[in-house]
Design an enzyme around this catalytic site. Structure first.
Site, mmCIF file in Angstrom:
data_model
loop_
_atom_site.group_PDB
_atom_site.id
_atom_site.type_symbol
_atom_site.label_atom_id
_atom_site.label_comp_id
_atom_site.label_asym_id
_atom_site.label_seq_id
_atom_site.Cartn_x
_atom_site.Cartn_y
_atom_site.Cartn_z
ATOM 1 N N HIS A 236 0.819 -1.222 0.000
ATOM 2 C CA HIS A 236 0.000 0.000 0.000
ATOM 3 C C HIS A 236 0.853 1.273 0.000
ATOM 4 O O HIS A 236 0.733 2.123 -0.875
ATOM 5 C CB HIS A 236 -0.902 0.023 1.233
HETATM 6 C C1 BDR Z 1 -2.776 1.219 5.306
HETATM 7 O O1 BDR Z 1 -2.987 0.733 6.630
HETATM 8 C C2 BDR Z 1 -1.789 0.234 7.164
HETATM 9 O O2 BDR Z 1 -1.983 -1.018 7.746
HETATM 10 C C3 BDR Z 1 -0.784 0.207 6.057
HETATM 11 O O3 BDR Z 1 0.509 0.511 6.551
HETATM 12 C C4 BDR Z 1 -1.273 1.239 5.086
HETATM 13 O O4 BDR Z 1 -0.774 2.511 5.392
HETATM 14 C C5 BDR Z 1 -3.545 0.342 4.335
HETATM 15 O O5 BDR Z 1 -4.903 0.393 4.619
#
Ligand code: BDR
Ligand code: CA
Length: 307
Positions: A236
């Site tokens: 992500h």
């Molecule tokens: C986001 O939530 C976190 O768990 C990850 O690091 C990312 O920033 C994804 O939904």
């Protein structure tokens, strides 16, 4: 030829995909990471700060790390360690961080940096938006020092924390609302796109075999629950870094985006008005798709530049 580097501040809650994003950003020749500010998110702010310090030390860099908000603006903090492990970066034994933490709170550290910088700086939030909302609310003079905001968060279609809400926005919806309605140049690299940006099992092996960084990341990946080692690991936060240096990987559209703060089921949902139903001026460049294969090749190559 000298490359013009983009000055950035990464606001983060490491976090295993945050660690990958930080690793790539610290080694990218087109980026200059001026500050890493931390926030409560995946794990509490003491842990995210400690993790950021450990990463900077591992990568042999001197990037300052400033500790930020320990809770969302209006609610109590809830831990989300199920995705990243108890420490937020389970799986690798980092030596205890020796680097000194920035003396200022992250919000003040960001302000100082922005006001003293000769050029405008890009903010790259890859965690809940608490620090950025506090900055904009407390120090409006900073608006004119911010080049733009490229954030990982929200979604044009479906959530991960709830049916409709992505985690970073769900964790502090009031803060996110302040950021999206700020009038600044905001780009949203959302979950529906970043979930496609996976590292395949082959990519993971290639990364492991490249260098020490690859071995460290391979260990973290064994504990990462964003996707799976078999079906692909969701990168992500790395997508926000990719957008800065390789925007051509993304399909985008300018849309009006707002954040639901009240819904019984929909709190933390980003409303992405792709069809202009609400007749509001667009306030966000929204990523709608990504060239996944090119992203994977880029990610593996970038990590080869680390130690
Ligand atoms: C986001 O939530 C976190 O768990 C990850 O690091 C990312 O920033 C994804 O939904
Ligand atoms: Ca994150």
């Amino acid at each position: 030829m000298t490359v013009q580097r983009i000055p950035i501040i990464i606001d983060t809650d490491p976090g295993i995909d945050d660690a990958v994003a930080i690793g790539v950003a610290l080694h990218h020749e087109e980026l200059e990471v001026k500050l890493i500010s931390t926030v409560a998110g995946n794990v509490d702010v003491d842990k995210t700060t400690n993790n950021a310090l450990k990463l900077v030390q591992f990568f042999d860099k001197f990037t300052p790390v400033a500790r930020g908000a320990s809770k969302p603006l209006c609610t109590e903090y809830e831990d989300s360690s199920r995705i990243h492990g108890e420490s937020g970066m389970d799986g690798y034994e980092f030596p205890e961080a020796k680097a000194a933490i920035h003396q200022e709170h992250a919000v003040n550290a960001i302000r100082q940096l922005l006001m003293n910088s000769e050029e405008k700086v890009t903010l790259v939030p890859i965690g809940p938006l608490t620090n950025i909302a506090l900055l904009l609310s407390l120090y409006p003079e900073c608006y004119f020092r911010i080049e733009r905001i490229v954030l990982m968060g929200g979604s044009a279609n479906g959530g991960n924390h709830t049916q409709t809400a992505e985690y970073n926005i769900f964790a502090d919806p009031e803060a996110a609302k302040i950021v999206f309605s700020s009038g600044l140049d905001v780009t949203m690299v959302g979950l529906d796109v970043t979930s496609k940006a996976t590292l395949t099992p082959d990519n993971v092996i290639a990364i492991r075999d490249q260098n020490e960084t690859g071995k460290m990341m391979y260990s973290l990946f064994q504990h990462y629950r964003g996707g799976s080692l078999k079906t692909g690991l969701k990168m992500h936060d790395l997508c926000a870094i990719a957008y800065l240096v390789k925007p051509e990987l993304f399909t985008t559209k300018k849309c009006f985006v707002d954040v639901e703060t009240a819904g019984a089921y929909t709190r933390g949902t980003t409303i992405v008005d792709q069809k202009n139903r609400y007749q509001q001026p667009p306030n966000t460049t929204v990523c709608l798709d990504i060239d996944v294969e090119a992203f994977r090749m880029w990610a593996v190559k970038c990590l080869a530049a680390a130690r």
